[in-house]
Motif scaffolding. Structure first.
Motif, PDB file in Angstrom:
ATOM      1  N   PHE A  74      -0.299 -70.374   5.795  1.00  0.00           N
ATOM      2  CA  PHE A  74      -1.338 -69.962   5.207  1.00  0.00           C
ATOM      3  C   PHE A  74      -2.432 -68.873   5.856  1.00  0.00           C
ATOM      4  O   PHE A  74      -3.739 -68.519   4.992  1.00  0.00           O
ATOM      5  N   LEU A  75      -2.145 -68.259   6.385  1.00  0.00           N
ATOM      6  CA  LEU A  75      -2.638 -66.691   7.142  1.00  0.00           C
ATOM      7  C   LEU A  75      -2.838 -66.264   5.862  1.00  0.00           C
ATOM      8  O   LEU A  75      -3.607 -65.198   4.821  1.00  0.00           O
ATOM      9  N   HIS A  76      -1.356 -65.973   5.522  1.00  0.00           N
ATOM     10  CA  HIS A  76      -0.760 -65.240   4.485  1.00  0.00           C
ATOM     11  C   HIS A  76      -2.347 -65.750   3.092  1.00  0.00           C
ATOM     12  O   HIS A  76      -2.294 -64.907   2.065  1.00  0.00           O
ATOM     13  N   TRP A  77      -1.390 -66.747   2.749  1.00  0.00           N
ATOM     14  CA  TRP A  77      -2.344 -67.677   1.194  1.00  0.00           C
ATOM     15  C   TRP A  77      -3.817 -67.047   1.848  1.00  0.00           C
ATOM     16  O   TRP A  77      -4.842 -66.443   0.855  1.00  0.00           O
ATOM     17  N   LEU A  78      -4.424 -67.532   2.640  1.00  0.00           N
ATOM     18  CA  LEU A  78      -5.500 -67.138   2.880  1.00  0.00           C
ATOM     19  C   LEU A  78      -5.571 -65.932   2.866  1.00  0.00           C
ATOM     20  O   LEU A  78      -7.335 -65.543   1.836  1.00  0.00           O
ATOM     21  N   GLU A  82      -8.709 -64.396  -0.496  1.00  0.00           N
ATOM     22  CA  GLU A  82      -9.659 -63.603  -0.098  1.00  0.00           C
ATOM     23  C   GLU A  82      -9.952 -62.343  -0.399  1.00  0.00           C
ATOM     24  O   GLU A  82     -11.029 -61.473  -0.014  1.00  0.00           O
ATOM     25  N   GLY A  83      -8.626 -61.892  -0.718  1.00  0.00           N
ATOM     26  CA  GLY A  83      -8.751 -60.528  -0.923  1.00  0.00           C
ATOM     27  C   GLY A  83      -8.927 -59.408   0.546  1.00  0.00           C
ATOM     28  O   GLY A  83      -9.156 -58.504   0.162  1.00  0.00           O
ATOM     29  N   VAL A  84      -8.281 -60.158   1.725  1.00  0.00           N
ATOM     30  CA  VAL A  84      -8.389 -59.794   2.991  1.00  0.00           C
ATOM     31  C   VAL A  84      -7.450 -58.638   3.226  1.00  0.00           C
ATOM     32  O   VAL A  84      -6.139 -59.142   3.066  1.00  0.00           O
ATOM     33  N   GLU A  85      -7.389 -58.221   3.423  1.00  0.00           N
ATOM     34  CA  GLU A  85      -6.256 -56.750   4.276  1.00  0.00           C
ATOM     35  C   GLU A  85      -6.311 -57.245   5.827  1.00  0.00           C
ATOM     36  O   GLU A  85      -7.255 -57.053   6.906  1.00  0.00           O
ATOM     37  N   LEU A  86      -4.889 -57.527   6.221  1.00  0.00           N
ATOM     38  CA  LEU A  86      -4.470 -57.235   7.089  1.00  0.00           C
ATOM     39  C   LEU A  86      -3.643 -56.539   8.485  1.00  0.00           C
ATOM     40  O   LEU A  86      -2.950 -55.919   7.502  1.00  0.00           O
ATOM     41  N   ASP A  87      -4.243 -56.216  10.431  1.00  0.00           N
ATOM     42  CA  ASP A  87      -3.561 -55.759  10.793  1.00  0.00           C
ATOM     43  C   ASP A  87      -1.923 -55.769  11.149  1.00  0.00           C
ATOM     44  O   ASP A  87      -1.747 -57.175  10.091  1.00  0.00           O
ATOM     45  N   LYS A  88      -1.631 -54.988  11.706  1.00  0.00           N
ATOM     46  CA  LYS A  88       0.570 -55.594  11.314  1.00  0.00           C
ATOM     47  C   LYS A  88       0.240 -56.734  12.454  1.00  0.00           C
ATOM     48  O   LYS A  88       1.762 -57.375  12.550  1.00  0.00           O
ATOM     49  N   ASP A  89      -0.318 -57.453  12.982  1.00  0.00           N
ATOM     50  CA  ASP A  89      -0.453 -58.989  14.103  1.00  0.00           C
ATOM     51  C   ASP A  89      -1.113 -59.615  13.509  1.00  0.00           C
ATOM     52  O   ASP A  89      -0.891 -60.775  13.714  1.00  0.00           O
ATOM     53  N   SER A  94     -11.682 -55.024   8.180  1.00  0.00           N
ATOM     54  CA  SER A  94     -13.018 -55.476   7.218  1.00  0.00           C
ATOM     55  C   SER A  94     -13.443 -53.683   7.419  1.00  0.00           C
ATOM     56  O   SER A  94     -12.752 -52.651   8.647  1.00  0.00           O
ATOM     57  N   THR A  95     -13.823 -53.457   5.842  1.00  0.00           N
ATOM     58  CA  THR A  95     -14.884 -51.566   6.628  1.00  0.00           C
ATOM     59  C   THR A  95     -16.505 -52.618   5.731  1.00  0.00           C
ATOM     60  O   THR A  95     -16.949 -51.328   5.947  1.00  0.00           O
ATOM     61  N   PHE A  96     -16.841 -53.711   5.888  1.00  0.00           N
ATOM     62  CA  PHE A  96     -17.875 -53.780   6.402  1.00  0.00           C
ATOM     63  C   PHE A  96     -18.985 -53.341   7.381  1.00  0.00           C
ATOM     64  O   PHE A  96     -18.311 -53.539   8.685  1.00  0.00           O
ATOM     65  N   ASN A  97     -19.586 -52.567   7.012  1.00  0.00           N
ATOM     66  CA  ASN A  97     -20.619 -51.795   8.700  1.00  0.00           C
ATOM     67  C   ASN A  97     -20.851 -52.676   9.322  1.00  0.00           C
ATOM     68  O   ASN A  97     -22.136 -53.547   9.423  1.00  0.00           O
TER      69      ASN A  97
END
Length: 180
Positions: A74-78, A82-89, A94-97
Motif C-alpha cells: 500500500f505504501l509503495h502504491w500510495l 501521489e508522486g511522493v519520494e520515500l526515504d530508505k525507511d 518533501s521539499t515544500f518549505n
C-alpha cells in the motif's frame, strides 16, 4: 486568505528579502514530512472514505483492492500515486518549505488606503500615531523569523506587538498583503 504583514527592515528591498524565506516557492532539502505509519494510516483512511462515498462501484472496488494490500504494498502504491519520494525507511519526503507563510505578496495590496502613507515610517511613529490608534497587522516579520501571534482582537493585542518590536523604535516598517 490575505493577511496584512508588517516587516521591520531598513529598506523596502531588505523587507522583501526578509519575506523570501517564507515563500511556498522556496525549495528546501528533502525532509521527512511525516512518519511512514501516519502516511499509510491517512492513505487507508482516504480509501475507506472512498468506499463510503464514491458514486461508482468501480471506485469502491478499487479502494477495497488497495485496502487489501499489506502495508508495504500500500505504501509503495500510495507514494507512486501521489508522486511522493520515500526515504530508505519508507517515510515520505518533501521539499515544500516547512516555513512557508505565503504564496504571493504585494506591497500595500487591499490595504493600500491605510498602508501607503505608513510605508517606511519608523516603528515608533507606527506604534504611536497622532490619531492614537496604530495599525495592527496579522503577522510581523523581524530579523530572525516570522512572528505570527494568533490575534483575534487586534486592538487588544498591542502588548504582543510592543513586545515583538521592543528596541526597534528607530527602525523602519513596511506593509505587505500576503496571500496564503
Amino acid at each position: 486568505m490575505h493577511r496584512l504583514v508588517a516587516v521591520i527592515a531598513p529598506t523596502e528591498s531588505q523587507a522583501e528579502d526578509m519575506l523570501e524565506p517564507f515563500s511556498e516557492d522556496v525549495e528546501v532539502e528533502p525532509y521527512v514530512s511525516q512518519p511512514r505509519a501516519d502516511y499509510i494510516k491517512e492513505g487507508r483512511s482516504l480509501q475507506q472514505w472512498i468506499i463510503a462515498h464514491a458514486e461508482s462501484d468501480t471506485e469502491r472496488e478499487e479502494a477495497r483492492r488497495l485496502l487489501a494490500l499489506d502495508d508495504n504494498g500500500f505504501l509503495h502504491w500510495l507514494a507512486e500515486d501521489e508522486g511522493v519520494e520515500l526515504d530508505k525507511d519508507g517515510n515520505p519526503l518533501s521539499t515544500f518549505n516547512p516555513n512557508a507563510a505565503w504564496d504571493w505578496y504585494e506591497r500595500d495590496g487591499r490595504w493600500a488606503d491605510i498602508t501607503t502613507p505608513l510605508q517606511g515610517v519608523t516603528v515608533q511613529d507606527w506604534l504611536h500615531p497622532q490619531d492614537g490608534t496604530p495599525l495592527v497587522p496579522a503577522a510581523l516579520v523581524v530579523m530572525g523569523g516570522w512572528h505570527d501571534p494568533q490575534w483575534v482582537e487586534p486592538v487588544n493585542d498591542m502588548d504582543d506587538l510592543k513586545e515583538l518590536t521592543a528596541g526597534r523604535g528607530a527602525e523602519r516598517v513596511w506593509f505587505y498583503d500576503c496571500h496564503q
